[in-house]
Design a protein around this motif. Structure first.
Motif, mmCIF file in Angstrom:
data_model
loop_
_atom_site.group_PDB
_atom_site.id
_atom_site.type_symbol
_atom_site.label_atom_id
_atom_site.label_comp_id
_atom_site.label_asym_id
_atom_site.label_seq_id
_atom_site.Cartn_x
_atom_site.Cartn_y
_atom_site.Cartn_z
ATOM 1 N N PRO A 1 0.839 -1.199 0.000
ATOM 2 C CA PRO A 1 0.000 0.000 0.000
ATOM 3 C C PRO A 1 0.868 1.241 0.000
ATOM 4 O O PRO A 1 2.047 1.177 0.307
ATOM 5 N N SER A 2 0.255 2.372 -0.276
ATOM 6 C CA SER A 2 1.035 3.614 -0.319
ATOM 7 C C SER A 2 1.312 4.141 1.079
ATOM 8 O O SER A 2 2.244 4.917 1.264
ATOM 9 N N SER A 3 0.509 3.704 2.085
ATOM 10 C CA SER A 3 0.748 4.103 3.477
ATOM 11 C C SER A 3 0.370 2.939 4.395
ATOM 12 O O SER A 3 -0.533 2.164 4.098
ATOM 13 N N ILE A 4 1.129 2.828 5.532
ATOM 14 C CA ILE A 4 0.932 1.710 6.459
ATOM 15 C C ILE A 4 0.893 2.277 7.880
ATOM 16 O O ILE A 4 1.741 3.106 8.245
ATOM 17 N N LYS A 5 -0.085 1.784 8.718
ATOM 18 C CA LYS A 5 -0.190 2.178 10.125
ATOM 19 C C LYS A 5 0.153 0.964 10.977
ATOM 20 O O LYS A 5 -0.391 -0.131 10.778
ATOM 21 N N LEU A 6 1.046 1.132 11.963
ATOM 22 C CA LEU A 6 1.514 0.028 12.817
ATOM 23 C C LEU A 6 1.530 0.473 14.271
ATOM 24 O O LEU A 6 1.476 1.663 14.579
ATOM 25 N N THR A 7 1.634 -0.545 15.124
ATOM 26 C CA THR A 7 1.933 -0.325 16.534
ATOM 27 C C THR A 7 3.297 -0.908 16.773
ATOM 28 O O THR A 7 3.793 -1.731 15.981
ATOM 29 N N PRO A 8 3.982 -0.521 17.831
ATOM 30 C CA PRO A 8 5.304 -1.081 18.088
ATOM 31 C C PRO A 8 5.264 -2.605 18.110
ATOM 32 O O PRO A 8 4.404 -3.207 18.773
ATOM 33 N N GLY A 9 6.141 -3.246 17.354
ATOM 34 C CA GLY A 9 6.227 -4.699 17.277
ATOM 35 C C GLY A 9 5.347 -5.287 16.181
ATOM 36 O O GLY A 9 5.500 -6.467 15.819
ATOM 37 N N GLN A 10 4.413 -4.522 15.667
ATOM 38 C CA GLN A 10 3.497 -5.024 14.621
ATOM 39 C C GLN A 10 4.192 -4.958 13.266
ATOM 40 O O GLN A 10 4.958 -4.047 12.958
ATOM 41 N N SER A 11 3.968 -5.936 12.321
ATOM 42 C CA SER A 11 4.549 -6.003 10.974
ATOM 43 C C SER A 11 3.467 -5.922 9.929
ATOM 44 O O SER A 11 2.315 -6.291 10.188
ATOM 45 N N ALA A 12 3.869 -5.488 8.711
ATOM 46 C CA ALA A 12 2.940 -5.415 7.571
ATOM 47 C C ALA A 12 3.727 -5.684 6.296
ATOM 48 O O ALA A 12 4.943 -5.460 6.215
ATOM 49 N N ALA A 13 3.039 -6.213 5.254
ATOM 50 C CA ALA A 13 3.702 -6.522 3.960
ATOM 51 C C ALA A 13 3.528 -5.357 2.984
ATOM 52 O O ALA A 13 2.557 -4.605 3.044
ATOM 53 N N TRP A 14 4.518 -5.225 2.023
ATOM 54 C CA TRP A 14 4.415 -4.246 0.929
ATOM 55 C C TRP A 14 5.022 -4.843 -0.321
ATOM 56 O O TRP A 14 5.797 -5.792 -0.286
ATOM 57 N N LYS A 15 4.647 -4.288 -1.468
ATOM 58 C CA LYS A 15 5.234 -4.723 -2.735
ATOM 59 C C LYS A 15 5.311 -3.527 -3.683
ATOM 60 O O LYS A 15 4.647 -2.509 -3.479
ATOM 61 N N VAL A 16 6.120 -3.685 -4.771
ATOM 62 C CA VAL A 16 6.329 -2.602 -5.745
ATOM 63 C C VAL A 16 6.102 -3.146 -7.153
ATOM 64 O O VAL A 16 6.615 -4.232 -7.498
ATOM 65 N N GLN A 17 5.365 -2.395 -7.976
ATOM 66 C CA GLN A 17 5.106 -2.765 -9.368
ATOM 67 C C GLN A 17 5.733 -1.702 -10.310
ATOM 68 O O GLN A 17 5.669 -0.509 -10.038
ATOM 69 N N ALA A 18 6.352 -2.214 -11.422
ATOM 70 C CA ALA A 18 6.938 -1.325 -12.450
ATOM 71 C C ALA A 18 5.965 -1.230 -13.610
ATOM 72 O O ALA A 18 5.508 -2.259 -14.119
ATOM 73 N N ILE A 19 5.676 -0.010 -14.061
ATOM 74 C CA ILE A 19 4.741 0.201 -15.163
ATOM 75 C C ILE A 19 5.566 0.726 -16.360
ATOM 76 O O ILE A 19 6.238 1.761 -16.258
ATOM 77 N N TYR A 20 5.560 -0.029 -17.514
ATOM 78 C CA TYR A 20 6.369 0.290 -18.693
ATOM 79 C C TYR A 20 5.527 0.986 -19.765
ATOM 80 O O TYR A 20 4.287 0.972 -19.703
ATOM 81 N N ASP A 21 6.247 1.573 -20.774
ATOM 82 C CA ASP A 21 5.552 2.298 -21.839
ATOM 83 C C ASP A 21 4.770 1.365 -22.741
ATOM 84 O O ASP A 21 3.948 1.807 -23.549
ATOM 85 N N THR A 22 5.025 0.072 -22.635
ATOM 86 C CA THR A 22 4.269 -0.913 -23.431
ATOM 87 C C THR A 22 2.944 -1.275 -22.775
ATOM 88 O O THR A 22 2.149 -2.039 -23.334
ATOM 89 N N GLY A 23 2.689 -0.731 -21.530
ATOM 90 C CA GLY A 23 1.473 -1.075 -20.773
ATOM 91 C C GLY A 23 1.682 -2.253 -19.826
ATOM 92 O O GLY A 23 0.800 -2.574 -19.023
ATOM 93 N N GLU A 24 2.824 -2.894 -19.907
ATOM 94 C CA GLU A 24 3.114 -4.057 -19.060
ATOM 95 C C GLU A 24 3.353 -3.592 -17.631
ATOM 96 O O GLU A 24 3.997 -2.580 -17.389
ATOM 97 N N VAL A 25 2.813 -4.353 -16.644
ATOM 98 C CA VAL A 25 2.989 -4.106 -15.216
ATOM 99 C C VAL A 25 3.720 -5.307 -14.630
ATOM 100 O O VAL A 25 3.249 -6.445 -14.731
#
Length: 737
Positions: A664-688
């Motif tokens: 996600p673009s923003s994450i809210k946590l408490t001390p000791g708490q974990s969360a997952a994130w990922k990144v996508q590349a968007i190309y001029d061909t439309g491919e993600v």
């Protein structure tokens, strides 16, 4: 007085003088004082009378000089300062006074502060001058008109004051003319020259007499009769013309015998008293002049034949031993018929020491130059002849240098259709003198189809091949070889620049010649190579660099053309690094490729611009110098060469990355708490594409702990995680509460 009693002994006198000398200042001697007490003229006569332009009279000045108690007189005339109150009446110089003009003047003499004066009266010796004609004695008026052709002669007489007599002073008087181009005068003899006005002045003893003289023409014009062209044919007799002078009143007079005649060319027509005599073929202007008037008429003398020729007509070069040379001459008559006139012509030689000529037969007598002239009825022709002395041997005028094999035979090279002067040849005379005999050499060619001997001392190349030319003079011979080849237009090689490795032997470049007829041929083995430096060794179709050199020139010569190739000699590169390798780029994006070479001694060099890269598939990517540019998605490779080795580098053209998106673009946590994130590349061909595994990240602080794909809260606060990939970046914001 007893002088003896008064005299001192000489020793006593010497002592007195010595004492006086000691009392006087050094360098000074005392004298008794002298002073001028007055001056006077030696003569008391006053006034003094002098004649204008007469003899000078001297005034002497006597000065009274007091010397102690004694007075004496001295002539100081030459020390006096003299002046005249009117130098136009009386002049004075060192006491000599002279009458200049009628009147009186006061002469002043000054000396030592004293001044004395004397009156001088100047008068004329004669009362007046009278000018009369010498022949008739009539008095010449102050204004007179005369005509050209007249010869006035005047005399001048000086009348004395008492009119008791007169003196002929023509010879003593001074005569002058204000305009000598009109009339001149010498002791009364007037010479009239042209129409105009002048003033004749005669002066004597301060008197003068002037006559305003006007000179007129006695005739209005001269006319030669007949006034047409006077025509002659060579050999004609003389012809007469008459000159008629017209007077102002219209009357005429035959002045043929009185006039002055001249011809503009006496070698064509002579003239005397109106009689014209033809001399030679040509045109002359006949001029008659009389008393300021002139007239002209043209006289022409024509040849009795149209033209004349001499055979042979070119300059002759002959050996003295030849003995004689025969010439002929012909004329073209007015009816176009040809006639030989060798026997009738007048023959002359300009140098009889060398040759004589009679009826066309030229006899040779000695070495030298001469001009033979044939004349016939006003026409003439000339031919030059040079006679050469007998010779004992002949040789080339320019020494022949031995070739690489030591052969001293003369050799020449020519191209087809070339025309070249035959070499100069000199002969040695009996006396040992060197003489240029090139003009008497007889040349032959053993194959005129290849090289032909021209008549003007030249040789012409006709076909390819080699011929022998022989030169012969008086039994002496020389020979030479002439090789004829085709003329080249240009030399061509596919290697404009060469890079050599020291001590490595390579073949010389391949060379192609293009001839002037358009034909091409491989002449690699026939090119003569020469290096501009000893650092490059060229031999037997091979070359080897000896010492590293940044720049030298390899020059090749074939036939009449040359080519030059720039050569670099360098040390061997033991390793070569290419960066990047492989090359990744995108469409229309350029990527620079750096090539670094290493020598044996460890030094490196940038070779990026010297690899001569070529792209295997230019539809995928192109290369220019060391820059690779993507053209279409796909992969290819580029190939380069250096020091004989080939290098290949893969090239990949990928889609263009437009942006990254974090989730996600923003994450809210408490001390000791974990969360997952990922990144996508968007190309001029439309491919993600999920590029989480390839990105890099940087948190803004330690409030969170970040690992690939996850984030864990550590302490309360906010943190920005910057994630980058492929030149793009994105941010995931986290907060811990």
């Amino acid at each position: 007085m007893n002088v003896r009693k008064k005299a001192m002994p000489w020793l006593s006198m010497l002592l007195v003088v010595a004492l006086m000398a000691g009392l006087l200042p050094a360098g000074k001697v005392t004298h008794a004082a002298e002073s001028v007490t007055g001056i006077r003229f030696e003569s008391n006569i006053s006034p003094v009378y002098v004649l204008v332009e007469g003899q000078s009279t001297q005034l002497k000045v006597i000065a009274t000089i007091k010397d102690g108690t004694t007075e004496k007189e001295s002539d100081v005339t030459d020390k006096v300062s003299w002046t005249s109150s009117d130098s136009k009446i009386v002049s004075v110089d060192a006491g000599w006074v002279k009458g200049v003009g009628k009147g009186s003047a006061e002469i002043t003499a000054k000396y030592q502060g004293y001044t004395i004066k004397k009156m001088i009266v100047a008068d004329m010796m004669y009362e007046k001058l009278v000018v009369r004609t010498t022949d008739g004695g009539q008095e010449v008026p102050s204004e007179l008109t005369v005509n050209l052709g007249m010869k006035p002669k005047w005399s001048v007489f000086a009348l004395d004051h008492q009119r008791a007599g007169e003196s002929n002073v023509t010879e003593e008087a001074t005569w002058s003319s204000s305009n000598t181009s009109v009339a001149d005068v010498n002791k009364g003899v007037i010479t009239l020259k042209e129409k105009g006005e002048t003033e004749i002045t005669v002066k004597h003893k301060g008197l003068s007499y002037k006559v305003k003289l006007k000179v007129d023409m006695p005739y209005n014009e001269l006319k030669i009769m007949p006034d047409k062209v006077v025509e002659f044919t060579f050999g004609d007799s003389s012809k007469s013309v008459t000159v008629i002078a017209t007077k102002p009143d219209g009357s005429t007079e035959d002045v043929t015998a009185l006039a002055e005649w001249s011809s503009s060319d006496k070698n064509v027509v002579e003239v005397e008293n109106g009689v014209l005599k033809p001399i030679n073929v040509g045109t002359a202007t006949i001029t008659v002049s009389y008393l300021g008037k002139t007239d002209t008429v043209t006289a022409v003398v024509r040849a009795s034949n149209q033209a004349m020729r001499i055979t042979p007509d070119k300059k002759q070069h002959v050996m003295l031993s030849q003995g004689v040379v025969s010439l002929q001459t012909f004329v073209l008559a007015m009816d176009n018929s040809t006639k030989e006139v060798t026997q009738e012509a007048e023959w002359t030689s300009s140098n009889v020491q060398a040759v004589t000529v009679d009826k066309g037969i030229v006899r040779l007598h000695g070495a030298g130059d001469a001009t033979i002239t044939a004349k016939y009825q006003g026409l003439s022709r000339k031919v030059d002849i040079t006679v050469y002395p007998s010779i004992t041997k002949i040789e080339w005028a320019e020494a022949v240098k031995p070739d690489k094999d030591g052969d001293t035979k003369r050799k020449e090279e020519m191209f087809i259709n070339d025309v070249k002067s035959l070499p100069k040849i000199q002969g040695t005379t009996f006396s040992g003198e060197k003489v240029d005999v090139s003009n008497v050499v007889q040349w032959t060619s053993d194959n005129p189809n290849i090289v032909k001997i021209e008549e003007d001392g030249k040789m012409k190349a006709l076909e390819t091949g080699t011929v022998r030319l022989v030169a012969q003079v008086s039994g002496q011979i020389l020979d030479m070889d002439v090789t004829v080849t085709r003329k080249a237009l240009i030399l061509h090689t596919d290697q404009d620049e060469l890079s050599l490795v020291t001590a490595r032997e390579v073949s010389v470049p391949t060379v192609t010649v293009i001839y002037t007829d358009g034909e091409e041929a491989d002449v690699t083995n026939d090119v003569k190579w020469e290096s501009s430096s000893n650092n490059l060794l060229v031999y037997d179709g091979k070359m080897r660099g000896l010492v590293p050199t940044s720049r030298l020139t390899l020059n090749g010569t074939f036939s009449n053309v040359k080519l030059s190739i720039k050569v670099t000699i360098e040390e061997e590169i033991v390793s070569l690094t290419i960066d990047p390798n492989p090359v990744y780029t995108t469409i229309n994006k350029s990527e620079s490729v750096k090539v670094t070479g290493k020598y044996r001694n460890g030094k490196t060099i940038n070779l990026s611009s010297r690899m001569n890269w070529k792209m295997e598939n230019e539809s995928i990517a192109t290369v220019k110098g060391s820059s690779v540019k993507g053209a279409a998605l796909g992969s290819t490779k580029m190939v380069g060469e250096f020091q004989g080795k080939t290098y290949e580098v893969p090239v990949h053209v990928k889609p263009k990355l437009l942006k990254l998106e974090g989730t996600p673009s923003s994450i809210k946590l408490t001390p000791g708490q974990s969360a997952a994130w990922k990144v996508q590349a968007i190309y001029d061909t439309g491919e993600v594409v999920d590029v989480t595994s390839q990105v890099t990240w940087v948190p803004s602080n330690t409030k969170v702990k970040v690992s690939r794909g996850s984030v864990q809260g550590v302490s309360k606060g906010s943190t920005s995680i910057k994630i980058s990939f492929g030149g793009k970046s994105t941010t995931i914001r986290t907060s811990v509460k």
